[in-house]
Scaffold this motif. Structure first.
Motif, mmCIF file in Angstrom:
data_model
loop_
_atom_site.group_PDB
_atom_site.id
_atom_site.type_symbol
_atom_site.label_atom_id
_atom_site.label_comp_id
_atom_site.label_asym_id
_atom_site.label_seq_id
_atom_site.Cartn_x
_atom_site.Cartn_y
_atom_site.Cartn_z
ATOM 1 N N LYS A 115 0.827 -1.208 0.000
ATOM 2 C CA LYS A 115 0.000 0.000 0.000
ATOM 3 C C LYS A 115 0.861 1.258 0.000
ATOM 4 N N LEU A 116 1.941 1.226 0.797
ATOM 5 C CA LEU A 116 2.860 2.365 0.819
ATOM 6 C C LEU A 116 3.436 2.608 -0.569
ATOM 7 N N PHE A 117 3.880 1.539 -1.195
ATOM 8 C CA PHE A 117 4.471 1.670 -2.525
ATOM 9 C C PHE A 117 3.457 2.238 -3.515
ATOM 10 N N GLN A 118 2.263 1.682 -3.507
ATOM 11 C CA GLN A 118 1.232 2.131 -4.443
ATOM 12 C C GLN A 118 0.846 3.580 -4.188
ATOM 13 N N HIS A 119 0.876 3.991 -2.920
ATOM 14 C CA HIS A 119 0.548 5.383 -2.586
ATOM 15 C C HIS A 119 1.545 6.343 -3.229
ATOM 16 N N PHE A 120 2.826 5.963 -3.251
ATOM 17 C CA PHE A 120 3.852 6.857 -3.787
ATOM 18 C C PHE A 120 4.114 6.645 -5.278
ATOM 19 N N ASP A 121 3.604 5.549 -5.820
ATOM 20 C CA ASP A 121 3.686 5.333 -7.266
ATOM 21 C C ASP A 121 2.483 6.007 -7.911
ATOM 22 N N ARG A 122 2.484 7.325 -7.868
ATOM 23 C CA ARG A 122 1.293 8.094 -8.254
ATOM 24 C C ARG A 122 0.943 7.978 -9.734
ATOM 25 N N ASP A 123 1.962 7.772 -10.574
ATOM 26 C CA ASP A 123 1.678 7.692 -12.010
ATOM 27 C C ASP A 123 1.500 6.254 -12.484
ATOM 28 N N GLY A 124 1.552 5.298 -11.538
ATOM 29 C CA GLY A 124 1.353 3.902 -11.903
ATOM 30 C C GLY A 124 2.455 3.318 -12.758
ATOM 31 N N SER A 125 3.648 3.887 -12.678
ATOM 32 C CA SER A 125 4.768 3.446 -13.520
ATOM 33 C C SER A 125 5.432 2.175 -13.017
ATOM 34 N N GLY A 126 5.147 1.814 -11.766
ATOM 35 C CA GLY A 126 5.826 0.662 -11.180
ATOM 36 C C GLY A 126 7.111 1.030 -10.470
ATOM 37 N N TYR A 127 7.376 2.339 -10.361
ATOM 38 C CA TYR A 127 8.580 2.830 -9.679
ATOM 39 C C TYR A 127 8.204 3.977 -8.751
ATOM 40 N N ILE A 128 8.976 4.140 -7.683
ATOM 41 C CA ILE A 128 8.798 5.305 -6.817
ATOM 42 C C ILE A 128 10.113 6.048 -6.695
ATOM 43 N N ASP A 129 10.015 7.354 -6.516
ATOM 44 C CA ASP A 129 11.170 8.202 -6.244
ATOM 45 C C ASP A 129 11.457 8.084 -4.748
ATOM 46 N N PHE A 130 12.598 7.446 -4.382
ATOM 47 C CA PHE A 130 12.788 7.201 -2.954
ATOM 48 C C PHE A 130 13.164 8.451 -2.188
ATOM 49 N N ASP A 131 13.660 9.483 -2.859
ATOM 50 C CA ASP A 131 13.902 10.750 -2.168
ATOM 51 C C ASP A 131 12.581 11.353 -1.704
#
Length: 242
Positions: A115-131
């Motif tokens: 859920k945390l990952f999906q929350h920060f993967d706002r564009d649904g790209s499958g990646y998050i900016d860890f900064d």
């Protein structure tokens, strides 16, 4: 110093003079003092663990687990993510994110981590900016607090390259009154390295402090100080800022 006792967010009812003693860092002067001492980190850890018992929000639980490791806890998680970022893209996929949390040893249910990952993967790209993710974990600091932290960083970053190293400290931080330097136990470089290590996580010390790491560290310190005035005064006194 004799002041009214400030309310502290993480418990400890000690007075302002105690707060200053506990939180002072090595100052850039003839005296060496510390902000974020082991005593402060122990108190932060105890109180963060207490709050964990009643916390259900995944982001807040992760934040508290980081703070339970002391002022450098959030920065330590950032280091773990950075090690996994082989291509220096500053992004993580789901697998890397879950592994990073596991490697750092924080306890997050897999469902909550997803859920945390999906929350920060706002564009649904499958990646998050860890900064961006780490910034969300920082305890909130007012603009006034951020400004004084950045002033301290700029004063130490003599070369202006965005990283504080031993070379930056030469001519800026005077070691001659450090007790271990005086008795010959440590060299000047060892004193400098110990100073830089105080910003690092216990398991990953590289002798370099970035602006992001400096900010993450002081967001942890800031979490235990309820009033901007006290935090700003502590920083200005510790770093001899104008």
């Amino acid at each position: 110093l004799k002041q009214e006792r400030p309310k502290q967010r993480y418990g400890n009812p000690g007075g302002f003079s105690t707060l200053i003693i506990v939180l002072f860092h090595f100052s850039i002067s003839d005296r060496c003092r510390m902000a974020g001492t082991s005593r402060h980190d122990r108190e932060m850890a105890i109180n963060a663990k207490k709050q964990l018992a009643d916390c259900s929000d995944p982001i807040e639980r992760l934040r508290l687990q980081c703070l339970a490791r002391g002022s450098a806890g959030i920065k330590g998680l950032g280091r773990t993510f950075r090690i996994m970022d082989d291509d220096n893209s500053r992004t993580l996929d789901m697998k890397e994110f879950l592994k990073g949390l596991s490697d750092y040893g924080v306890l997050v249910e897999k469902e909550d981590a997803i859920k945390l990952f999906q929350h920060f993967d706002r564009d649904g790209s499958g990646y998050i900016d860890f900064d961006e993710f780490l910034m969300s974990l920082r305890p909130a600091m007012s603009n006034a607090r951020k400004e004084v932290v950045l002033q301290a960083f700029k004063k130490l970053d003599k070369t202006g390259d965005g990283v504080i190293t031993i070379e930056d400290l030469r001519g800026v931080y005077n070691v001659k009154h450090h007790p271990k330097y005086q008795n010959g136990e440590w060299t000047e470089d060892q004193v400098f390295r110990k100073f830089l290590d105080s910003f690092d996580s216990p398991d990953d010390k590289d002798g370099k402090v970035t602006k992001e790491e400096f900010m993450n560290y002081y967001s942890g310190v800031s979490a235990s100080i309820d009033t901007d005035i006290y935090f700003i005064l502590m920083m200005k006194n510790a770093w001899k800022l104008d």
